[in-house]
Design an enzyme around this catalytic site. Structure first.
Site, PDB file in Angstrom:
ATOM      1  N   ASP A  15     -13.586 -67.339  26.947  1.00  0.00           N
ATOM      2  CA  ASP A  15     -13.459 -67.236  25.478  1.00  0.00           C
ATOM      3  C   ASP A  15     -14.126 -65.975  24.927  1.00  0.00           C
ATOM      4  OD1 ASP A  15     -12.318 -69.866  25.499  1.00  0.00           O
ATOM      5  OD2 ASP A  15     -14.339 -70.692  25.563  1.00  0.00           O
ATOM      6  N   GLU A  16     -14.165 -64.904  25.736  1.00  0.00           N
ATOM      7  CA  GLU A  16     -14.835 -63.680  25.262  1.00  0.00           C
ATOM      8  C   GLU A  16     -13.924 -62.795  24.419  1.00  0.00           C
ATOM      9  OE1 GLU A  16     -16.570 -64.583  29.421  1.00  0.00           O
ATOM     10  OE2 GLU A  16     -14.566 -64.361  28.578  1.00  0.00           O
TER      11      GLU A  16
ATOM     12  N   HIS B 160      -5.575 -67.542  25.958  1.00  0.00           N
ATOM     13  CA  HIS B 160      -5.958 -66.263  25.376  1.00  0.00           C
ATOM     14  C   HIS B 160      -5.290 -66.146  24.019  1.00  0.00           C
ATOM     15  CE1 HIS B 160      -6.850 -64.341  29.576  1.00  0.00           C
ATOM     16  NE2 HIS B 160      -7.785 -65.153  29.161  1.00  0.00           N
TER      17      HIS B 160
ATOM     18  N   THR C 234      -6.748 -73.896  24.230  1.00  0.00           N
ATOM     19  CA  THR C 234      -5.897 -74.871  24.911  1.00  0.00           C
ATOM     20  C   THR C 234      -6.161 -76.284  24.427  1.00  0.00           C
ATOM     21  OG1 THR C 234      -5.838 -73.488  26.885  1.00  0.00           O
ATOM     22  CG2 THR C 234      -5.246 -75.791  27.175  1.00  0.00           C
ATOM     23  N   THR C 235      -7.443 -76.646  24.343  1.00  0.00           N
ATOM     24  CA  THR C 235      -7.808 -78.041  24.061  1.00  0.00           C
ATOM     25  C   THR C 235      -8.065 -78.315  22.590  1.00  0.00           C
ATOM     26  OG1 THR C 235     -10.162 -77.565  24.351  1.00  0.00           O
ATOM     27  CG2 THR C 235      -8.919 -78.191  26.330  1.00  0.00           C
ATOM     28  N   GLY C 236      -8.417 -77.265  21.831  1.00  0.00           N
ATOM     29  CA  GLY C 236      -8.822 -77.467  20.440  1.00  0.00           C
ATOM     30  C   GLY C 236     -10.231 -78.018  20.309  1.00  0.00           C
TER      31      GLY C 236
END
Length: 431
Positions: free
Chosen positions: A12-13, A40, A302-304
């Site tokens: 998550d960078e 991404h 992806t997951t929220g």
């Protein structure tokens, strides 16, 4: 020329943005590991997108996007993701899929879900995308390679029978779930064959020829150094190597062809899933940073899931930068911190009463407490600034302290989520 774009931390960078930006001057973008378990986020002229399996070069007509042999290939997901682009008026990208990539099967996702449920409170925080069962099968040599779809059907059926024998023992006696059916699996694989057929080729040979022709190639990694199964916060890691050197293996090119490693570093810390996170913050402080962070809040692409938040961790980042073999750093989301009067930074770990600046193994990491140093904030919005010298002095000081701490040159400073919201900087850093 081959350039790898990888993450320094937990993922998550902001790698998607950097890949999307650098793809503009490239010919080929390759995903070399991982699957659809992480995303991404990209913001461009077409809108905002969260890519999961596709390489981040798919928005350019001149780019060939390659899914390498190291990827966990979820074929229906690939087709769905391509459609999600064309449905939003993105031209159909040029896609190549390695004939040596292995196939994510529906039962991998089932087994991932069953195992997380069995572990209950001691689970690994999986996204339940089937990644661990997939890579387990790959290295146990009971996975299905794309090339096998186009081989002898009787040989494939024999392999399916063996897989069902092994899997059904666990389904019956460990998980108490419905058993696999050989005919169903064969039919599924034949459906996958038709879906993926237009894209399959020997991508290693294709990339070899591209290298001979002097083409510019980007290797795109998923997650970051601290999620690597060998060098990360094991066992709270992913199941394929997240490090740039693996890019050569996952793409099928010589290791020496990687000449530049752009490591993406976040100006604060965030993480999804379980595991040690020394600089983590909680409560209102974390909520405020989460709300302001990223490109619309810090939530998994992806997951929220809400991401765990923390201050910049120089110990973890220096380690992550070192493990990647970094040649240059892209520092992202610096603009997010403009609301703070003061900005804490973790510059050491206290473990059993001793302070260290070296990143330890997981058992030691679990005991670590952050040693914080506070820097003055710049208290203004830096979005829209194009030149590094035009940033507030406090902001430039923050960037330069990070550069010194992580021992690598920062050549890009991202001050917004858009493709071109980035400041290029000539670093004077030298070790």
């Amino acid at each position: 020329m081959v350039k790898a774009i990888v993450g320094a931390n937990w993922g998550d960078e902001g790698k998607g943005k950097i890949t999307d930006m650098l793809a503009e001057e490239s010919d080929i973008v390759v995903r070399f590991q991982g699957g659809s378990n992480a995303g991404h986020t990209i913001i461009n002229d077409y809108g905002k997108f969260a890519l999961h399996l596709l390489p981040s070069g798919v928005f350019y007509n001149h780019i060939t996007s390659v899914i390498g042999n190291g990827v966990a290939l979820n074929i229906p997901y690939l087709v769905k993701e391509l459609k999600s682009l064309t449905d939003r008026n993105v031209p159909m990208p040029k896609i190549l899929v390695s004939d040596r990539a292995q196939i994510m099967m529906p039962y991998h996702i089932d087994f991932d879900t069953y195992e997380e449920a069995r572990l209950a409170g001691k689970s690994f925080g999986s996204t339940k995308s089937g990644i661990a069962p997939f890579y387990s099968d790959k290295y146990a040599k009971i996975g299905f390679q794309v090339s096998e779809l186009f081989g002898d059907e009787n040989t494939l059926k024999e392999k399916i029978a063996n897989v069902c024998t092994l899997k059904n023992v666990m389904l019956e006696h460990l998980y108490h779930q419905p058993l696999l059916n050989e005919e169903d699996i064969f039919n599924t694989l034949m459906e996958y064959k038709e879906m993926v057929k237009p894209y399959v080729c020997d991508t290693s040979a294709y990339l070899h020829q591209a290298l001979k022709e002097g083409k510019k190639i980007l290797l795109e990694g998923q997650l970051g150094s601290l999620k690597d199964p060998d060098h990360g916060i094991y066992p709270m890691v992913t199941s394929s190597s997240t490090l740039a050197p693996y890019g050569a293996i996952g793409a099928g090119i010589p290791a020496a062809s990687i000449t530049d490693v752009v490591t993406v570093v976040k100006a604060y810390s965030s993480a999804v899933g379980a595991g040690a996170f020394v600089s983590e913050i909680f409560g209102e402080e974390a909520d405020e940073l989460r709300k302001r962070g990223g490109d619309g809040g810090e939530f998994g692409a992806t997951t929220g899931r809400p991401r765990r938040m923390g201050w910049f961790d120089a110990v973890a980042t220096r380690y992550g930068v070192r493990m990647q073999g970094t040649t240059e750093v892209a520092l992202t989301v610096v603009d997010v911190l403009g609301y703070l009067d003061e900005i804490p930074m973790c510059v050491g770990y206290e473990i059993d009463g001793k302070v260290t600046k070296d990143f330890p193994t997981t058992s030691e990491l679990e005991k670590a407490k952050p040693v914080l140093k506070t820097l003055p904030g710049w208290k203004c919005d830096i979005r829209g600034i194009k030149n590094y010298e035009d940033l507030p002095k406090e902001c430039r000081d923050y960037v330069e302290v990070i550069e010194k701490e992580i021992e690598a040159p920062i050549t890009m400073v991202s001050n917004g989520p858009g493709r071109h919201e980035i400041i290029h900087r000539v670093s004077s850093y030298s070790k």
